[in-house]
Design a protein around this motif. Sequence first.
Motif, PDB file in Angstrom:
ATOM      1  N   VAL A 101       0.828  -1.214   0.000  1.00 43.83           N
ATOM      2  CA  VAL A 101       0.000   0.000   0.000  1.00 43.83           C
ATOM      3  C   VAL A 101       0.862   1.263   0.000  1.00 43.83           C
ATOM      4  CG1 VAL A 101      -1.690   1.332   1.321  1.00 43.83           C
ATOM      5  CG2 VAL A 101      -1.992  -1.124   1.051  1.00 43.83           C
ATOM      6  N   LEU A 102       1.928   1.273   0.782  1.00 42.34           N
ATOM      7  CA  LEU A 102       2.772   2.480   0.833  1.00 42.34           C
ATOM      8  C   LEU A 102       3.518   2.699  -0.480  1.00 42.34           C
ATOM      9  CD1 LEU A 102       4.215   2.651   4.451  1.00 42.34           C
ATOM     10  CD2 LEU A 102       2.639   4.233   3.359  1.00 42.34           C
ATOM     11  N   ALA A 118      10.086   5.470   5.530  1.00 39.32           N
ATOM     12  CA  ALA A 118       9.011   5.186   6.483  1.00 39.32           C
ATOM     13  C   ALA A 118       8.797   3.694   6.730  1.00 39.32           C
ATOM     14  CB  ALA A 118       7.705   5.805   5.987  1.00 39.32           C
ATOM     15  N   ILE A 119       8.952   2.857   5.699  1.00 37.78           N
ATOM     16  CA  ILE A 119       8.529   1.450   5.805  1.00 37.78           C
ATOM     17  C   ILE A 119       9.288   0.654   6.887  1.00 37.78           C
ATOM     18  CG2 ILE A 119       8.484  -0.763   4.581  1.00 37.78           C
ATOM     19  CD1 ILE A 119       7.541   0.781   2.088  1.00 37.78           C
ATOM     20  N   ALA A 307       1.241  11.086   9.709  1.00 39.84           N
ATOM     21  CA  ALA A 307      -0.126  10.551   9.837  1.00 39.84           C
ATOM     22  C   ALA A 307      -0.511   9.745   8.599  1.00 39.84           C
ATOM     23  CB  ALA A 307      -1.111  11.696  10.058  1.00 39.84           C
ATOM     24  N   GLY A 308      -0.160  10.270   7.430  1.00 44.73           N
ATOM     25  CA  GLY A 308      -0.536   9.616   6.176  1.00 44.73           C
ATOM     26  C   GLY A 308       0.088   8.243   6.017  1.00 44.73           C
ATOM     27  N   THR A 309       1.384   8.144   6.301  1.00 39.02           N
ATOM     28  CA  THR A 309       2.063   6.845   6.132  1.00 39.02           C
ATOM     29  C   THR A 309       1.562   5.825   7.152  1.00 39.02           C
ATOM     30  OG1 THR A 309       3.911   7.720   7.443  1.00 39.02           O
ATOM     31  CG2 THR A 309       4.191   7.695   5.060  1.00 39.02           C
ATOM     32  N   ILE A 310       1.294   6.272   8.382  1.00 40.61           N
ATOM     33  CA  ILE A 310       0.798   5.345   9.406  1.00 40.61           C
ATOM     34  C   ILE A 310      -0.603   4.841   9.038  1.00 40.61           C
ATOM     35  CG2 ILE A 310       0.022   5.147  11.804  1.00 40.61           C
ATOM     36  CD1 ILE A 310       2.371   6.918  12.622  1.00 40.61           C
ATOM     37  N   LEU A 393      14.527  -5.636   6.253  1.00 36.48           N
ATOM     38  CA  LEU A 393      13.977  -4.626   5.354  1.00 36.48           C
ATOM     39  C   LEU A 393      14.819  -3.351   5.346  1.00 36.48           C
ATOM     40  CD1 LEU A 393      10.080  -4.638   5.765  1.00 36.48           C
ATOM     41  CD2 LEU A 393      11.398  -5.200   3.730  1.00 36.48           C
ATOM     42  N   ALA A 394      15.254  -2.929   6.553  1.00 35.85           N
ATOM     43  CA  ALA A 394      16.075  -1.718   6.646  1.00 35.85           C
ATOM     44  C   ALA A 394      17.363  -1.870   5.856  1.00 35.85           C
ATOM     45  CB  ALA A 394      16.372  -1.402   8.120  1.00 35.85           C
ATOM     46  N   GLY A 395      17.970  -3.050   5.954  1.00 30.46           N
ATOM     47  CA  GLY A 395      19.203  -3.308   5.206  1.00 30.46           C
ATOM     48  C   GLY A 395      18.995  -3.222   3.696  1.00 30.46           C
ATOM     49  N   ILE A 396      17.809  -3.623   3.236  1.00 28.00           N
ATOM     50  CA  ILE A 396      17.502  -3.546   1.786  1.00 28.00           C
ATOM     51  C   ILE A 396      17.124  -2.126   1.374  1.00 28.00           C
ATOM     52  CG2 ILE A 396      15.916  -4.355  -0.018  1.00 28.00           C
ATOM     53  CD1 ILE A 396      15.648  -6.988   1.679  1.00 28.00           C
ATOM     54  N   PHE A 397      16.226  -1.508   2.142  1.00 23.73           N
ATOM     55  CA  PHE A 397      15.661  -0.203   1.767  1.00 23.73           C
ATOM     56  C   PHE A 397      16.666   0.940   1.871  1.00 23.73           C
ATOM     57  CE2 PHE A 397      10.850  -0.328   1.444  1.00 23.73           C
ATOM     58  CZ  PHE A 397      10.815  -1.679   1.112  1.00 23.73           C
TER      59      PHE A 397
END
Length: 401
Positions: A101-102, A118-119, A307-310, A393-397
Motif C-alpha cells: 500500500v505504501l 518510512a517502511i 499521519a498519512g504513512t501510518i 527490510l532496513a538493510g535492503i531499503f
Amino acid sequence: MSQLLALVILLLILFIGDLVAVRTKAWVPSIFVCAVLFLAGYWTFFPQDIVALAGVPPVVATMMMYLLITNMGTLLSIQELKNQWKTIVIALSGILGIIAVLLGIGTFIFGFKTVVVAIPPLVGGVVSALIMSEGAKEAGLASLSVFAIVIYVMQGFAGYPLTSIVLKKEGKRLLQQYRSGQLAYKAHGPAAEETAASAAAPKPELKLFRNMPEKYNTDFFKFLRLAAVSYLAYLVSTLLAPVVSVSPFVLCLLFGVIATSIGFLEKQVLQKANGFGFAIMALMLFIFDGLKQATPGMMLEIIYPLAGTIILGVMGMYIFSFIAGKMLKVSKEMAFAVSLTALYGFPADYIITNEVIKSLTEDEKEREMLTSNMLPPMLVGGFITVTIVSVILAGIFVGLL
C-alpha cells in the motif's frame, strides 16, 4: 532535578497509565497514556535525560531486555513454536500489506524517498529506525533522517488503542465459545501447564538440577541461569555475525525455549526470582525515553507524512492480514492484532495482551484459557515483525536512498 524526584515522577506516570487502563477496562492502554504524559513532560519541564537521571541508562535497559526476552522464551514450548506457523504467515502478510500500500499509493502522495524511509521503522523497532535515519543523513536528507526516528516513536499511538480494541473483541469471542462449551480448554498453554503441575504430583521443572536441594535455588541462582542463557544467545549471535546477521534477541527467545525444555530454566523464572516487575519498569522507561526526540516544531513539520504513512500502513496491514486469516481460518481480530505487533513489538505486545485479559474476566481458569490462546501468537508476531523482518527490510531499503 534529583535522582529520586525523577524516579518518583516517572513512576507516577506509569501508575497513572495503569490506573486509566484499569478504570477503562483496557480500552485505553496504559502504554498509550504513558506515552502522552511523557511527550507532555518533554515538551514542558522534563530534563532530556530524565530516564537516565532516574537510574535507568540505556545499558541497564539493554540488560533488562536480554533477561526479559529470555524469560519470555520460558513461556513457549518447542511444540508451541511449531504450532505458531499460522502466526508467522499472518505477521509476514501484514508487513507485505504495509509495503504494497505504501509503495503503491504512498509514493504518489508523499514521494518515493519518504515512503522508503518510512517502511522499515513502521514495521519494526529502534534498530531499523536508526539504520534508516543514518542512511537518510548520509544521503543528505536531514528532514527524513528525523522522520525515521519520529515515525518509530509515534506509530504506537495508532497501534496501542487499535490492538486493545481488537484483542477485547477476540477475548469476548473466545470467552463466549468457552462458556457455551464450544471451545474446550486444553492444558497446553503456559498458564495451564503451571496449573496442571501444581494440581498433579509435583513434577520437577529443573531436570538438570533434580538432585539439588531446593534451598540452594535462590533468587541469585535463578538470575545466574537466566543471565547465562542470555549470554549464550549473545555469544552465538556474535559468532554467526561474519556469516549471517541474527539478532541476539531472537536467539534469546529461542534459547529460553530450549533451556526450559531441557530443564535448565523453570517457567517464568524472572517472576520467581522476584525481578519481573522491576525489569518491565526499566524497559518501559527506556521506550518512553525515545519520545525526547519528538519536539513540537519537528512534529508540525512532518505531521502530514507521519499521519498519512501510518494510516496507509495500517490499512494495508488490515487488508492483507484479513485475507491471510481467512485462508488460514484465524479470526480477523486475532489476525489483525498479530499484524499490529509490527507497530510496537515487545514488551508492549505482552503488556497490552495481559491488560486486556485481566479486564475481561476475574475467573482464573478463564484468564488461563485466554492467555494460552492469545499471548503466544502476540509474542511470536512481535518477534517476527519487529526483531527479524524490520532489520532485514532496513538493510535492503537503505540502499534505495
